[in-house]
Design a protein around this motif. Structure first.
Motif, short mmCIF file in Angstrom:
data_model
loop_
_atom_site.label_atom_id
_atom_site.label_comp_id
_atom_site.label_asym_id
_atom_site.label_seq_id
_atom_site.Cartn_x
_atom_site.Cartn_y
_atom_site.Cartn_z
N GLU A 147 -8.80 -4.21 -9.67
CA GLU A 147 -9.02 -3.75 -10.88
C GLU A 147 -9.38 -2.35 -10.74
O GLU A 147 -8.76 -1.23 -11.52
N SER A 205 -10.98 -14.97 -1.86
CA SER A 205 -10.68 -13.70 -2.37
C SER A 205 -11.56 -13.61 -3.56
O SER A 205 -11.92 -12.40 -3.65
N GLU A 206 -11.92 -14.60 -4.14
CA GLU A 206 -12.74 -14.44 -5.24
C GLU A 206 -14.10 -13.93 -4.85
O GLU A 206 -14.96 -13.11 -5.42
N PRO A 266 -10.61 -9.23 -6.96
CA PRO A 266 -10.13 -8.97 -8.31
C PRO A 266 -10.89 -7.81 -8.66
O PRO A 266 -10.29 -7.01 -9.45
N THR A 267 -12.07 -7.56 -8.42
CA THR A 267 -12.70 -6.42 -8.73
C THR A 267 -11.98 -5.08 -7.98
O THR A 267 -11.89 -4.06 -8.69
N ALA A 270 -3.23 -6.04 -4.24
CA ALA A 270 -3.75 -7.40 -4.37
C ALA A 270 -2.78 -8.06 -3.23
O ALA A 270 -3.57 -8.98 -2.47
#
Length: 577
Positions: free
Chosen positions: A334, A324-325, A330-331, A535
């Motif tokens: 957001e 996921s990272e 996360p981008t 998410a």
């Protein structure tokens, strides 16, 4: 009370099929030579089973001077084999046949060049049916045994093919190679030892111990016992029994004989006759070959019952975190929150200034994630790459570590070759991983296209506030114009101390600011909710990629190993639970 499941014996065909299956499953995982050994056993078994099963091939094998050629002559009632003591006298294998009709193809397969059809009890003789009078290239069938030299076993062993092999310790390499070749093919092995060399490590280490699986198709003869006193012969037989037990050959018949005096020969004849009459030595030999080949596969892979492997579900979370990272989740999350706030302001902001907000780019569109069509990729449309920043070196390193740890957890307790195979399977789609993650993010429905109902209500309230401001302003302008033109003053209602035009103007502005402020708070909360939903959706998509490209290949390899271990166990033991 718990009932134990009874083991069920399986047929030789089932064991051979299991061995073939194990070899196929081991292909590319174990050493190619080891796999070839198993496949050669399957192939050899198929050929042997297709040839005459009414004949039993018995080979006399021994060292130089052990007296196996003399024993061959005694058993066959002939003087076909040349007898010697200090040098190898048997250069090629020769066969004596008892009622050898139909044995030709079997002897052709064995590659035995010299064949002798023995007289039957009536005294008739002839070349075995199926064995051509004209020798094939390299094969020289001999003339029938002359009358007056009846077989030493007569009609007791119809179907017996007795081979006299070259010496296994011959100074001629070709002789040793011939012995090794035929030892792998014959149905029953009779090892002829002598009192001087029965404990020789050459025969024990090279032949007897490796053939521990073949106890049922092996007989050991201690020849030349006439050279010993009865007590010494008894001691030699006991010591030979001890050595054979140490070799794993417990239960193999040990017979003391003398080819010169005939002592012990009737017992050997009776044993051979019973084995031939049973017509099952060939099957027992193939079963032993199958078990030994399965042992080789098992030892090469160190086949054991693995310990508790981590379940694939337990491996998903740490692997999914790293993927996921690396995929920029996360981008994107957001961006979903900021996009929601951006669109909320554009829908509920002060109407005259909304165009300023529209000049700013939407965070999702900047990443080429159009919130209105994210599910289109699931319907077969072409989905281009996103503009999510590529994974950094640190993110790639973390992803590699996560894949390595997942492989380590999945392969815990497996043998080394299969551990390597699982690790390779984990990286088998490594080149597709980056594109797969990007596509998963691009095709995930982020739920940002839906416009909440309150946006419309807030937008309508803003337009009403603007209308109020405009009405109050227009009223004030009208009063200003009347005063400027010195026209009669009109009635001016008031709301308390303030006139209505001023109340409308100021009230409309304050109402617009209040609506905008409340809308900002609501959009911030709504953005958080949508970000959490996005998410979860993105994580589900990333986990799916992790399963398809990393975990599923490992799981297939684990299933392959378990099928291999099951097949090896079936081929080795001949039982299934």
């Amino acid at each position: 009370m718990k009932l134990l499941r009874r083991e069920k014996a399986v047929s030789l065909d089932d064991r051979l099929a299991a061995l073939a299956r194990a070899a196929d499953l081991a292909d590319g995982r174990l050493d190619a030579e080891t796999v070839a050994v198993a496949r050669s056993v399957v192939s050899r078994a198929g050929v042997r089973a297709s040839l005459s099963v009414d004949h039993t091939v018995v080979a006399l094998a021994g060292a130089t001077g052990s007296g196996k050629s003399s024993l061959f002559n005694l058993l066959s009632g002939t003087s076909l084999a040349t007898v010697g003591v200090t040098r190898p006298t048997t250069s090629t294998a020769q066969a004596a046949l008892w009622e050898g009709g139909g044995a030709g193809p079997l002897l052709d397969w064995l590659g035995v060049p010299r064949r002798h059809e023995l007289l039957d009890t009536s005294g008739s003789a002839g070349v075995a049916p199926g064995v051509s009078e004209t020798p094939a290239p390299g094969l020289v069938p001999d003339a029938p045994v002359p009358a007056g030299q009846p077989s030493g076993m007569d009609g007791e062993a119809a179907g017996l093919i007795l081979l006299d092999l070259p010496d296994h310790d011959s100074i001629e390499p070709s002789h040793r190679l011939e012995v090794d070749r035929l030892v792998e093919l014959v149905d029953l092995l009779v090892w002829v030892l002598d009192p001087q060399k029965y404990a020789d490590a050459a025969v024990h280490d090279r032949y007897l111990r490796p053939l521990a699986r073949h106890r049922e198709v092996m007989v050991v003869v201690l020849n030349q016992i006439d050279r010993l006193s009865p007590a010494a012969a008894e001691r030699c037989l006991k010591d030979l029994r001890r050595l054979l037990d140490a070799d794993g050959l417990a239960g193999v018949p040990v017979i003391g004989v003398s080819a010169r005096t005939g002592a012990g020969v009737p017992e050997l004849r009776s044993l051979l006759a019973s084995r031939v009459a049973g017509r099952r030595s060939w099957a027992a030999r193939l079963a032993a070959d199958t078990g030994m080949a399965a042992d080789v596969l098992g030892e090469a892979s160190s086949t054991t019952t693995p310990g508790e492997n981590l379940s694939m579900d337990a491996l998903v979370k740490p692997l999914g975190d790293a993927l996921s990272e690396a995929a920029g989740v996360p981008t994107v999350v957001e961006a979903v929150a900021r996009s929601h706030r951006h669109r909320s302001v554009a829908a509920t902001g002060w109407p005259p200034t909304r165009w300023i907000r529209r000049l700013r780019p939407d965070p999702l569109r900047r990443l080429r994630l159009d919130a209105g069509s994210r599910a289109s990729g699931e319907q077969g449309d072409i989905v281009g790459r996103t503009s999510i920043p590529v994974a950094t070196v640190v993110q790639r390193s973390r992803m590699d570590n996560a894949i390595r740890e997942a492989a380590r957890g999945a392969s815990a307790g497996l043998p080394a070759p299969w551990t390597t195979a699982v690790r390779q399977a984990a990286r088998s789609h490594e080149d597709e991983l980056e594109d797969g993650l990007d596509r998963a993010v691009a095709t995930t429905s982020l739920g940002a296209a839906r416009r909440p109902l309150w946006w419309r209500l807030a937008g309508l309230a803003q337009w009403l506030a603007l209308a109020t401001v405009l009405a109050g302003g227009a009223w004030l302008l009208a009063l200003l114009a009347i005063d400027y033109l010195r026209l009669p003053q009109l009635y001016l209602p008031t709301a308390g101390e303030l006139p209505w035009p001023t109340t409308l103007l100021i009230g409309g502005v304050l109402l617009g600011l209040l609506i905008a402020l409340l809308s900002r708070v609501a959009s911030w909360l709504g953005g958080r909710r949508r970000a959490r939903r996005a998410a979860r959706a993105l994580r589900a998509s990333v986990d799916q990629v992790a399963r398809e490209l990393v975990l599923d290949p490992m799981e297939e390899e684990l299933a392959r190993y378990h099928r291999f271990a099951e097949a090896v166990t079936l081929a080795r033991n001949g039982t299934r639970r």
